[in-house]
Enzyme design. Structure first.
Site, mmCIF file in Angstrom:
data_model
loop_
_atom_site.group_PDB
_atom_site.id
_atom_site.type_symbol
_atom_site.label_atom_id
_atom_site.label_comp_id
_atom_site.label_asym_id
_atom_site.label_seq_id
_atom_site.Cartn_x
_atom_site.Cartn_y
_atom_site.Cartn_z
ATOM 1 N N ARG A 70 31.212 49.825 39.674
ATOM 2 C CA ARG A 70 31.142 48.868 40.774
ATOM 3 C C ARG A 70 31.225 49.607 42.109
ATOM 4 O O ARG A 70 31.812 50.678 42.199
ATOM 5 C CB ARG A 70 32.288 47.850 40.686
ATOM 6 C CG ARG A 70 32.081 46.801 39.609
ATOM 7 C CD ARG A 70 33.204 45.773 39.594
ATOM 8 N NE ARG A 70 34.450 46.329 39.137
ATOM 9 C CZ ARG A 70 35.435 46.739 39.913
ATOM 10 N NH1 ARG A 70 35.352 46.616 41.229
ATOM 11 N NH2 ARG A 70 36.530 47.257 39.405
ATOM 12 N N TYR A 198 24.196 48.454 37.190
ATOM 13 C CA TYR A 198 25.510 48.549 36.536
ATOM 14 C C TYR A 198 26.114 47.149 36.320
ATOM 15 O O TYR A 198 26.084 46.309 37.231
ATOM 16 C CB TYR A 198 26.470 49.423 37.372
ATOM 17 C CG TYR A 198 27.869 49.351 36.808
ATOM 18 C CD1 TYR A 198 28.167 50.025 35.616
ATOM 19 C CD2 TYR A 198 28.849 48.557 37.386
ATOM 20 C CE1 TYR A 198 29.431 49.911 35.039
ATOM 21 C CE2 TYR A 198 30.105 48.444 36.829
ATOM 22 C CZ TYR A 198 30.385 49.120 35.655
ATOM 23 O OH TYR A 198 31.624 49.000 35.080
ATOM 24 N N LYS A 207 31.631 39.334 37.425
ATOM 25 C CA LYS A 207 32.501 39.451 38.609
ATOM 26 C C LYS A 207 32.018 38.567 39.762
ATOM 27 O O LYS A 207 32.820 37.944 40.464
ATOM 28 C CB LYS A 207 32.557 40.908 39.068
ATOM 29 C CG LYS A 207 33.018 41.870 37.991
ATOM 30 C CD LYS A 207 34.367 41.526 37.461
ATOM 31 C CE LYS A 207 34.871 42.569 36.490
ATOM 32 N NZ LYS A 207 36.184 42.241 35.946
ATOM 33 N N HIS A 227 41.408 37.397 37.185
ATOM 34 C CA HIS A 227 41.020 38.614 36.450
ATOM 35 C C HIS A 227 42.050 38.837 35.338
ATOM 36 O O HIS A 227 42.875 39.750 35.423
ATOM 37 C CB HIS A 227 41.011 39.787 37.447
ATOM 38 C CG HIS A 227 40.371 41.034 36.936
ATOM 39 N ND1 HIS A 227 40.706 42.279 37.416
ATOM 40 C CD2 HIS A 227 39.413 41.240 36.004
ATOM 41 C CE1 HIS A 227 39.977 43.201 36.800
ATOM 42 N NE2 HIS A 227 39.197 42.599 35.942
ATOM 43 N N SER A 249 41.031 46.881 36.662
ATOM 44 C CA SER A 249 39.991 47.394 35.767
ATOM 45 C C SER A 249 40.455 48.683 35.102
ATOM 46 O O SER A 249 41.095 49.523 35.734
ATOM 47 C CB SER A 249 38.730 47.688 36.575
ATOM 48 O OG SER A 249 38.426 46.591 37.399
ATOM 49 N N CYS A 251 42.689 49.288 32.839
ATOM 50 C CA CYS A 251 44.140 49.455 32.631
ATOM 51 C C CYS A 251 44.561 48.856 31.286
ATOM 52 O O CYS A 251 45.730 48.521 31.099
ATOM 53 C CB CYS A 251 44.920 48.799 33.758
ATOM 54 S SG CYS A 251 44.841 49.732 35.292
ATOM 55 N N ASP A 276 38.967 39.618 29.997
ATOM 56 C CA ASP A 276 38.738 40.013 31.399
ATOM 57 C C ASP A 276 38.918 38.888 32.420
ATOM 58 O O ASP A 276 39.384 39.151 33.510
ATOM 59 C CB ASP A 276 37.321 40.593 31.533
ATOM 60 C CG ASP A 276 37.109 41.358 32.827
ATOM 61 O OD1 ASP A 276 38.009 42.128 33.208
ATOM 62 O OD2 ASP A 276 36.051 41.196 33.456
ATOM 63 N N ARG A 367 30.536 52.239 28.788
ATOM 64 C CA ARG A 367 30.893 50.874 28.362
ATOM 65 C C ARG A 367 30.222 50.473 27.055
ATOM 66 O O ARG A 367 29.213 51.045 26.663
ATOM 67 C CB ARG A 367 30.422 49.890 29.449
ATOM 68 C CG ARG A 367 31.070 50.098 30.820
ATOM 69 C CD ARG A 367 32.388 49.409 30.883
ATOM 70 N NE ARG A 367 33.088 49.589 32.146
ATOM 71 C CZ ARG A 367 33.939 48.691 32.642
ATOM 72 N NH1 ARG A 367 34.165 47.567 32.017
ATOM 73 N NH2 ARG A 367 34.582 48.933 33.763
HETATM 74 C C1 OXD Z 1 35.917 45.670 35.738
HETATM 75 C C2 OXD Z 1 35.211 45.175 34.538
HETATM 76 O O1 OXD Z 1 35.418 46.602 36.386
HETATM 77 O O2 OXD Z 1 35.765 44.290 33.875
HETATM 78 O O3 OXD Z 1 36.977 45.120 36.049
HETATM 79 O O4 OXD Z 1 34.086 45.629 34.238
HETATM 80 MN MN MN Z 2 37.524 43.487 34.818
#
Ligand code: OXD
Ligand code: MN
Length: 583
Positions: A70, A198, A207, A227, A249, A251, A276, A367
């Protein structure tokens, strides 16, 4: 396919007139369409077919090396007045933003197919589900949207019955980072994204819609778009407690959402509702109920293994699109931290023979994109139209120091303060420096579509509406000792902390009172079978005023930038804590 919705028809026509695609394809979401798009991408090199014997239906996509995360510095919230976006967002005046983006879109789809992708966020038949349409010139985005959302003919039907939908326009452009923008127009329910393929920048349901636009709508309509992962913890008697947890993100939200309890917790089951995003609504029974608006996982691959997340590894066995992982010469995906030895003859994420001097073999933000229904612990209630009732909200971050393993807020108002004062070390999920502590309230810094000051006021407003709100907790799995080693084992052992949280929700679970909140009393955490030094546990649960005083000063300074938007209740919380830490 076309539509009876005039607004959609006109919008598609106007976008086509601007972008000049060679073809327009309305996505119906069928299996046949998916296979046709995938085959075409294999043909043109957008996807690489993985070993179909060991990984049936799996493919690898390599993105442009400048387009792997991002881009928060290129992400804007374009409200008619700047204060509405707040100091937490980049802002551009809407007319100027439209003009800038429309100039980039002009002719951008020449020689390409324009995909019209109708999608639904939230379960079919849910009063909380919201629709969107993404127009994109990327087939990779179209197939990823089929995995991540409820995409196709049924979503279009929903739009035709309900009329409103979020408009998302996306073009990969020429992937030049100089011409890359992710713009949100919450007042117009519109998103314009240019120059990136991306996930977080290009799969607009995630998002852009389900957090930035939805958080704006949620404030207007009295709900919350967060989130947060959602998981159910079923005890040996069959009673399930649902929790929602916000972490920044990369974590460990996906790992926590699919947690496998340690053997000492025989009879406990963990159910994954989402990993998420959570949309939370106050129901007539006074409780907050959560739906996961997504239908898939777009998770970070590195670090995922049968040791850290066996359920995830089982989920990834088939029908998965990998992005920017490494490739073994057996045609299998590979990343740092996966089970087993590093195979010889590895190709790195950029398609080069792997050489340690070139950095990691898989990009740190590589990912997987996979359907949630493939997860062995996917909750039978994940598609319930009303969602699941939430008993606890958990905030957290990645902190080497300061924050203890777990503590509970005194009440809702204090809990909102705990969420608003979260901080975390930055990760590879966004472009920029990694490992730097930044304030990340409710893990929403990159995702709140309006002024954080008003957002906290909105959170605070719930306490007047119900006496049955969830309890609020804070956790930190990432404390390090003086040698830089993690002090808590994490992963499945986080169940030990979740069990205390469940106990607290059931009116059990012993606690001691500290200035920052309630901490587990000695022996209140179930540590059976865990080899951990009691002194380490004491340190993990210690509140050190020497660390907390500068922390709270920093929180106060951070709140200052919101000037008059900051709710008085949060300033009072800063004062109270500063005072309590002194005595
Ligand atoms: C983030 C995702 O970047 O969930 O938070 O992809
Ligand atoms: Mn996320």
């Amino acid at each position: 396919m076309t539509t009876s919705n005039r607004e959609l028809q006109n919008w598609v026509a106007s976008v086509a007139a601007l972008t000049k695609p060679d073809r327009i394809h309305w996505c119906d979401g069928s299996e046949q369409e998916y296979q046709t798009l995938v085959a075409a991408m294999v043909q043109d090199g957008t996807l690489i077919k993985l070993n179909q014997d060991t990984h049936p239906g799996c493919y690898l996509h390599r993105s442009n090396p400048t387009d792997v995360a991002r881009v928060e510095h290129l992400t804007f919230v374009c409200t008619s007045d700047k204060p509405s976006a707040g100091p937490n967002n980049n802002w551009m005046e809407p007319a100027a933003a439209h003009a800038k983006l429309d100039a980039l879109y002009a002719g951008a789809m020449q020689g390409r197919t324009m995909y019209v992708v109708p999608y639904l966020m939230g379960p079919y038949g849910s009063p909380y589900a919201r629709a969107g349409v993404e127009i994109t010139d990327s087939a990779y985005v179209a197939v990823s949207m089929r995995i991540m959302t409820r995409m196709g003919a049924k979503a279009l039907q929903h739009i035709e019955q309900n009329a409103t939908f979020v408009k998302g326009l996306h073009s990969i452009g020429d992937l030049n980072p100089e011409r890359r923008f992710i713009m949100h127009f919450p007042e117009e329910l519109t998103i314009k994204s240019f120059g990136s393929g991306y996930g977080g920048n290009a799969l607009l349901g995630k998002k852009c819609h389900a957090l930035r636009i939805a958080s704006w709508q949620a404030r207007e309509e009295g709900w919350l778009a967060e989130h947060m992962l959602i998981l159910g913890l079923e005890d040996p008697h069959g009673q399930t407690t649902y929790v929602a947890a916000a972490f920044p993100s990369a974590c460990g939200k996906t790992n926590l959402a699919m947690l496998l309890p340690p053997t000492e917790f025989a009879g406990w089951k963990v159910w994954t509702v989402g990993d998420d995003i959570a949309w939370l609504h106050l129901a007539p029974d006074g409780r907050l109920w959560a739906v996961n608006p997504e239908a898939g996982f777009f998770g970070v691959a590195p670090g995922t293994s049968t040791k850290t997340n066996a359920n995830c590894m089982a989920t990834l066995g088939r029908d998965t699109i990998y992005t920017n992982v490494a490739l073994s010469d057996a045609g299998e995906p590979w990343w740092e931290g996966i089970d087993g030895e590093q195979p010889a003859g590895l190709t790195d994420w950029q398609g080069r023979p792997y050489q340690p001097g070139n950095g990691a073999a898989a990009h740190p933000n590589s990912r997987f994109t996979v359907a949630a229904a493939q997860c062995p612990t996917y909750s039978p209630h994940a598609n319930d139209p009303q969602g699941v009732p939430i008993s606890a909200i958990i905030f957290g971050g990645r902190r080497a120091t300061v924050a203890p393993l777990v503590y509970e807020a005194f009440d809702w108002e204090h809990g909102v303060f705990v969420g608003a004062s979260c901080a975390s070390e930055t990760t590879a999920a966004a472009t920029g420096e990694v490992g730097k502590v930044r304030r990340d309230p409710m893990a929403m810094t990159p995702f709140c579509g309006y002024n954080f000051g008003e957002y906290w006021a909105h959170w605070l407003s719930f306490s007047a509406k119900s006496e049955k709100l969830p309890r609020i907790f804070h956790v930190n799995w990432f404390r390090k000792d003086g040698n830089g080693r993690f002090m808590w084992p994490g992963y499945g052992d986080n169940m030990r902390v979740l069990k205390w949280i469940v106990d607290r929700c059931q009116g059990k679970g012993q606690a001691v009172t500290a200035p920052i909140g309630y901490l587990p009393a000695a022996d209140a955490l179930d540590l059976r079978g865990l080899t951990i030094d009691p002194a380490t546990v004491r340190e993990l649960l210690a509140v050190d005023a020497k660390h907390w005083q500068p922390e709270i000063e920093h929180v106060g300074q951070y709140f200052d930038q919101y000037v008059e938007a900051i709710p008085a209740a949060l300033r009072d919380q800063v004062q109270r804590l500063a005072q309590a830490l002194k005595s």
